[in-house]
Design a protein around this motif. Sequence first.
Motif, mmCIF file in Angstrom:
data_model
loop_
_atom_site.group_PDB
_atom_site.id
_atom_site.type_symbol
_atom_site.label_atom_id
_atom_site.label_comp_id
_atom_site.label_asym_id
_atom_site.label_seq_id
_atom_site.Cartn_x
_atom_site.Cartn_y
_atom_site.Cartn_z
ATOM 1 N N UNK A 30 14.952 0.548 -31.890
ATOM 2 C CA UNK A 30 13.888 0.757 -30.921
ATOM 3 C C UNK A 30 12.583 0.796 -31.726
ATOM 4 N N UNK A 31 11.442 0.729 -31.062
ATOM 5 C CA UNK A 31 10.168 0.776 -31.791
ATOM 6 C C UNK A 31 9.425 2.082 -31.543
ATOM 7 N N UNK A 32 9.075 2.357 -30.279
ATOM 8 C CA UNK A 32 8.191 3.483 -29.959
ATOM 9 C C UNK A 32 8.882 4.820 -30.165
ATOM 10 N N UNK A 33 8.328 5.623 -31.055
ATOM 11 C CA UNK A 33 8.909 6.922 -31.367
ATOM 12 C C UNK A 33 10.047 6.843 -32.356
ATOM 13 N N UNK A 34 10.458 5.620 -32.687
ATOM 14 C CA UNK A 34 11.559 5.418 -33.635
ATOM 15 C C UNK A 34 11.048 4.916 -34.974
ATOM 16 N N UNK A 35 10.135 3.963 -34.951
ATOM 17 C CA UNK A 35 9.559 3.454 -36.191
ATOM 18 C C UNK A 35 8.259 4.158 -36.558
ATOM 19 N N UNK A 42 15.013 -5.842 -33.370
ATOM 20 C CA UNK A 42 14.199 -4.866 -32.670
ATOM 21 C C UNK A 42 14.410 -5.071 -31.177
ATOM 22 N N UNK A 43 14.641 -3.992 -30.443
ATOM 23 C CA UNK A 43 14.781 -4.037 -28.991
ATOM 24 C C UNK A 43 13.989 -2.885 -28.398
ATOM 25 N N UNK A 44 12.906 -3.216 -27.697
ATOM 26 C CA UNK A 44 11.984 -2.200 -27.184
ATOM 27 C C UNK A 44 11.769 -2.383 -25.695
ATOM 28 N N UNK A 45 11.503 -1.270 -24.993
ATOM 29 C CA UNK A 45 11.192 -1.342 -23.566
ATOM 30 C C UNK A 45 9.763 -1.799 -23.301
ATOM 31 N N UNK A 46 8.931 -1.858 -24.316
ATOM 32 C CA UNK A 46 7.573 -2.370 -24.172
ATOM 33 C C UNK A 46 7.410 -3.594 -25.064
ATOM 34 N N UNK A 47 6.455 -4.456 -24.755
ATOM 35 C CA UNK A 47 6.319 -5.708 -25.521
ATOM 36 C C UNK A 47 6.136 -5.454 -27.014
ATOM 37 N N UNK A 48 7.029 -5.931 -27.847
ATOM 38 C CA UNK A 48 6.851 -5.773 -29.296
ATOM 39 C C UNK A 48 5.546 -6.364 -29.790
ATOM 40 N N UNK A 99 2.709 -5.929 -28.742
ATOM 41 C CA UNK A 99 1.653 -4.909 -28.753
ATOM 42 C C UNK A 99 1.394 -4.389 -30.162
ATOM 43 N N UNK A 100 2.411 -4.421 -30.982
ATOM 44 C CA UNK A 100 2.343 -3.810 -32.313
ATOM 45 C C UNK A 100 1.962 -4.814 -33.401
ATOM 46 N N UNK A 101 1.428 -5.949 -33.030
ATOM 47 C CA UNK A 101 0.967 -6.914 -34.023
ATOM 48 C C UNK A 101 2.089 -7.396 -34.920
ATOM 49 N N UNK A 102 1.909 -7.235 -36.232
ATOM 50 C CA UNK A 102 2.949 -7.676 -37.174
ATOM 51 C C UNK A 102 4.029 -6.619 -37.375
ATOM 52 N N UNK A 103 4.006 -5.577 -36.523
ATOM 53 C CA UNK A 103 4.994 -4.488 -36.568
ATOM 54 C C UNK A 103 5.103 -3.938 -37.985
ATOM 55 N N UNK A 104 3.934 -3.643 -38.544
ATOM 56 C CA UNK A 104 3.811 -2.985 -39.849
ATOM 57 C C UNK A 104 4.503 -3.769 -40.965
ATOM 58 N N UNK A 105 4.456 -5.074 -40.876
ATOM 59 C CA UNK A 105 5.005 -5.915 -41.936
ATOM 60 C C UNK A 105 6.513 -6.037 -41.928
ATOM 61 N N UNK A 106 7.158 -5.634 -40.832
ATOM 62 C CA UNK A 106 8.624 -5.646 -40.785
ATOM 63 C C UNK A 106 9.201 -6.946 -40.239
ATOM 64 N N UNK A 107 8.373 -7.771 -39.616
ATOM 65 C CA UNK A 107 8.863 -8.989 -38.965
ATOM 66 C C UNK A 107 9.654 -9.891 -39.920
ATOM 67 N N UNK A 108 9.227 -10.079 -41.171
ATOM 68 C CA UNK A 108 9.995 -10.970 -42.065
ATOM 69 C C UNK A 108 11.447 -10.538 -42.279
ATOM 70 N N UNK A 113 22.696 0.779 -33.197
ATOM 71 C CA UNK A 113 21.367 0.834 -32.575
ATOM 72 C C UNK A 113 20.709 2.158 -32.905
ATOM 73 N N UNK A 114 19.457 2.092 -33.337
ATOM 74 C CA UNK A 114 18.712 3.266 -33.781
ATOM 75 C C UNK A 114 17.565 3.529 -32.817
ATOM 76 N N UNK A 115 17.492 4.744 -32.290
ATOM 77 C CA UNK A 115 16.417 5.094 -31.363
ATOM 78 C C UNK A 115 16.025 6.543 -31.480
ATOM 79 N N UNK A 116 15.161 6.979 -30.565
ATOM 80 C CA UNK A 116 14.712 8.380 -30.587
ATOM 81 C C UNK A 116 15.025 9.114 -29.290
#
Length: 222
Positions: free
Chosen positions: A11-16, A116-122, A124-133, A170-173
Amino acid sequence: MLGNIKAVAFDIDGTLYPSVSLYIRLLPYIIRHFKFYIHYNRVRRIMHRTAPLPDFYEYQGRLMAEELGCSSLRARAMIKLIAYDGLIPYFEKIKPFKHVHETFKALHEKGYKIALLSDFPPSQKGDIWGLIPYCDLILGSEAIGALKPSKYPFGIMAMAMELEPSQILYVGNSIHFDVRGANNAGMKSAIIASPLKRIFSKKIKEADISFSNYRQFLNSVL
């Protein structure tokens, strides 16, 4: 320690990143759009209980239109402007949890697929803090047609990765949305929680792994 696990999805929000960092920055914005968010939160509660939809955004817009007493087109435009695009500048100032980048790098080097699987558009987070690669797959459950804890987005993710659900951690918060959603889909689950929550919450046992920082997570899975 992961057994037959071949992929780790997050997950992204609250998890990363820590949710409190975003909430503090968003407070003036939320106050400015308070009426919108009262109605939007009601709509999202319904959407979390809704079966998979062929057009998530159309149905969400219709529900929001009923809440606001406006056209569906107007409601969809407001959601995009306020709930989606309007938050992008705030994420530019958010930093991820410590050791997140280290975790993704280590998993990648060990040969695990990463998603990455998020309930909001990924996006929104741009390059997702350099994790996309490091990511093999990035999905927004809205675009899939159903929000967590529905099994549907988890199942679509597994199919896209060409893996059985049982091969994914799967990792979430959130216990309700992330842990139970993943477990019901046949996946293993991990939850990031504060040390106090790990000590006092019995429900944390629903997750296969619980951790309070990403160094602990790495030690648990590698």
